[in-house]
Design a protein around this motif. Structure first.
Motif, PDB file in Angstrom:
ATOM      1  N   ARG A   1       0.838  -1.191   0.000  1.00 39.01           N
ATOM      2  CA  ARG A   1       0.000   0.000   0.000  1.00 39.01           C
ATOM      3  C   ARG A   1       0.875   1.243   0.000  1.00 39.01           C
ATOM      4  N   VAL A   2       0.315   2.329  -0.516  1.00 40.55           N
ATOM      5  CA  VAL A   2       0.970   3.633  -0.517  1.00 40.55           C
ATOM      6  C   VAL A   2       0.211   4.492   0.478  1.00 40.55           C
ATOM      7  N   ILE A   3       0.958   5.150   1.363  1.00 40.85           N
ATOM      8  CA  ILE A   3       0.344   6.036   2.356  1.00 40.85           C
ATOM      9  C   ILE A   3       0.919   7.440   2.201  1.00 40.85           C
ATOM     10  N   ASP A   4       0.085   8.432   2.549  1.00 40.04           N
ATOM     11  CA  ASP A   4       0.539   9.822   2.475  1.00 40.04           C
ATOM     12  C   ASP A   4       1.160  10.228   3.814  1.00 40.04           C
ATOM     13  N   PRO A   5       1.683  11.457   3.912  1.00 40.23           N
ATOM     14  CA  PRO A   5       2.335  11.888   5.152  1.00 40.23           C
ATOM     15  C   PRO A   5       1.427  11.844   6.386  1.00 40.23           C
ATOM     16  N   GLU A   6       0.108  11.890   6.183  1.00 42.75           N
ATOM     17  CA  GLU A   6      -0.836  11.825   7.309  1.00 42.75           C
ATOM     18  C   GLU A   6      -1.263  10.394   7.609  1.00 42.75           C
ATOM     19  N   GLN A   7      -0.621   9.418   6.961  1.00 42.55           N
ATOM     20  CA  GLN A   7      -0.876   7.994   7.147  1.00 42.55           C
ATOM     21  C   GLN A   7      -2.195   7.514   6.539  1.00 42.55           C
ATOM     22  N   ASN A   8      -2.747   8.271   5.582  1.00 46.69           N
ATOM     23  CA  ASN A   8      -3.933   7.837   4.849  1.00 46.69           C
ATOM     24  C   ASN A   8      -3.499   6.914   3.711  1.00 46.69           C
ATOM     25  N   VAL A   9      -4.234   5.832   3.509  1.00 48.89           N
ATOM     26  CA  VAL A   9      -3.921   4.900   2.431  1.00 48.89           C
ATOM     27  C   VAL A   9      -4.384   5.499   1.105  1.00 48.89           C
ATOM     28  N   ILE A  10      -3.464   5.611   0.154  1.00 52.24           N
ATOM     29  CA  ILE A  10      -3.751   6.162  -1.169  1.00 52.24           C
ATOM     30  C   ILE A  10      -4.192   5.042  -2.117  1.00 52.24           C
ATOM     31  N   GLU A  11      -3.435   3.942  -2.141  1.00 58.44           N
ATOM     32  CA  GLU A  11      -3.738   2.794  -2.994  1.00 58.44           C
ATOM     33  C   GLU A  11      -3.196   1.532  -2.340  1.00 58.44           C
ATOM     34  N   GLU A  12      -3.822   0.393  -2.662  1.00 58.40           N
ATOM     35  CA  GLU A  12      -3.342  -0.929  -2.226  1.00 58.40           C
ATOM     36  C   GLU A  12      -3.370  -1.864  -3.418  1.00 58.40           C
ATOM     37  N   LYS A  13      -2.394  -2.788  -3.465  1.00 59.11           N
ATOM     38  CA  LYS A  13      -2.328  -3.723  -4.576  1.00 59.11           C
ATOM     39  C   LYS A  13      -1.458  -4.911  -4.196  1.00 59.11           C
ATOM     40  N   GLU A  14      -1.716  -6.076  -4.803  1.00 52.74           N
ATOM     41  CA  GLU A  14      -0.904  -7.271  -4.585  1.00 52.74           C
ATOM     42  C   GLU A  14       0.081  -7.435  -5.735  1.00 52.74           C
ATOM     43  N   PHE A  15       1.289  -7.895  -5.383  1.00 59.02           N
ATOM     44  CA  PHE A  15       2.325  -8.160  -6.383  1.00 59.02           C
ATOM     45  C   PHE A  15       3.055  -9.443  -6.030  1.00 59.02           C
ATOM     46  N   ALA A  16       3.565 -10.109  -7.041  1.00 62.96           N
ATOM     47  CA  ALA A  16       4.291 -11.356  -6.851  1.00 62.96           C
ATOM     48  C   ALA A  16       5.688 -11.118  -6.279  1.00 62.96           C
ATOM     49  N   ASP A  17       6.257  -9.928  -6.526  1.00 64.72           N
ATOM     50  CA  ASP A  17       7.606  -9.664  -6.018  1.00 64.72           C
ATOM     51  C   ASP A  17       7.813  -8.181  -5.740  1.00 64.72           C
ATOM     52  N   ASP A  18       8.883  -7.885  -4.999  1.00 67.72           N
ATOM     53  CA  ASP A  18       9.198  -6.518  -4.579  1.00 67.72           C
ATOM     54  C   ASP A  18       9.479  -5.591  -5.758  1.00 67.72           C
ATOM     55  N   THR A  19      10.121  -6.103  -6.800  1.00 72.64           N
ATOM     56  CA  THR A  19      10.480  -5.269  -7.946  1.00 72.64           C
ATOM     57  C   THR A  19       9.239  -4.711  -8.619  1.00 72.64           C
ATOM     58  N   LYS A  20       8.236  -5.543  -8.842  1.00 69.71           N
ATOM     59  CA  LYS A  20       6.997  -5.071  -9.468  1.00 69.71           C
ATOM     60  C   LYS A  20       6.279  -4.083  -8.557  1.00 69.71           C
ATOM     61  N   ALA A  21       6.303  -4.328  -7.262  1.00 76.00           N
ATOM     62  CA  ALA A  21       5.676  -3.411  -6.307  1.00 76.00           C
ATOM     63  C   ALA A  21       6.384  -2.063  -6.322  1.00 76.00           C
ATOM     64  N   TYR A  22       7.701  -2.071  -6.360  1.00 73.17           N
ATOM     65  CA  TYR A  22       8.458  -0.818  -6.381  1.00 73.17           C
ATOM     66  C   TYR A  22       8.181  -0.036  -7.659  1.00 73.17           C
ATOM     67  N   ASP A  23       8.128  -0.737  -8.797  1.00 71.78           N
ATOM     68  CA  ASP A  23       7.812  -0.070 -10.059  1.00 71.78           C
ATOM     69  C   ASP A  23       6.429   0.579  -9.983  1.00 71.78           C
ATOM     70  N   TRP A  24       5.472  -0.100  -9.355  1.00 76.16           N
ATOM     71  CA  TRP A  24       4.128   0.446  -9.175  1.00 76.16           C
ATOM     72  C   TRP A  24       4.176   1.699  -8.296  1.00 76.16           C
ATOM     73  N   PHE A  25       4.927   1.644  -7.196  1.00 77.62           N
ATOM     74  CA  PHE A  25       5.041   2.783  -6.281  1.00 77.62           C
ATOM     75  C   PHE A  25       5.504   4.035  -7.027  1.00 77.62           C
ATOM     76  N   LYS A  26       6.425   3.874  -7.964  1.00 72.95           N
ATOM     77  CA  LYS A  26       6.942   5.014  -8.721  1.00 72.95           C
ATOM     78  C   LYS A  26       5.900   5.602  -9.661  1.00 72.95           C
ATOM     79  N   THR A  27       4.822   4.849  -9.964  1.00 73.23           N
ATOM     80  CA  THR A  27       3.796   5.340 -10.882  1.00 73.23           C
ATOM     81  C   THR A  27       2.610   5.979 -10.164  1.00 73.23           C
ATOM     82  N   VAL A  28       2.515   5.788  -8.842  1.00 68.01           N
ATOM     83  CA  VAL A  28       1.398   6.362  -8.088  1.00 68.01           C
ATOM     84  C   VAL A  28       1.527   7.882  -8.109  1.00 68.01           C
TER      85      VAL A  28
END
Length: 74
Positions: free
Chosen positions: A5-32
């Motif tokens: 999940r991606v959270i903002d500075p106030e700890q609110n969840v912006i988006e959540e998603k499942e990924f098979a590995d850390d690399t795909k999750a990190y690539d997703w984080f950069k696109t949020v």
């Protein structure tokens, strides 16, 4: 499959998603959609029911791999 999940500075969840590995999750984080100059947006991973910090943006475009351990799933 690990859940991330991606959270903002106030700890609110912006988006959540499942990924098979850390690399795909990190690539997703950069696109949020996060304001370019805003500090404190972070990605967390659900590790056995507990959310753990995985990556934090530094207010700029970070194109290097995450320095944190993540899940260890590759």
């Amino acid at each position: 499959m690990p859940r991330y999940r991606v959270i903002d500075p106030e700890q609110n969840v912006i988006e959540e998603k499942e990924f098979a590995d850390d690399t795909k999750a990190y690539d997703w984080f950069k696109t949020v959609e996060v304001p370019e100059d805003t500090l404190g947006y972070a990605m967390e991973v659900d590790m056995d029911g507990e959310w753990t910090r995985f990556e934090v943006n530094d207010g700029g475009t970070n194109t290097s791999p995450a320095a944190d351990e993540g899940t260890g799933v590759a």
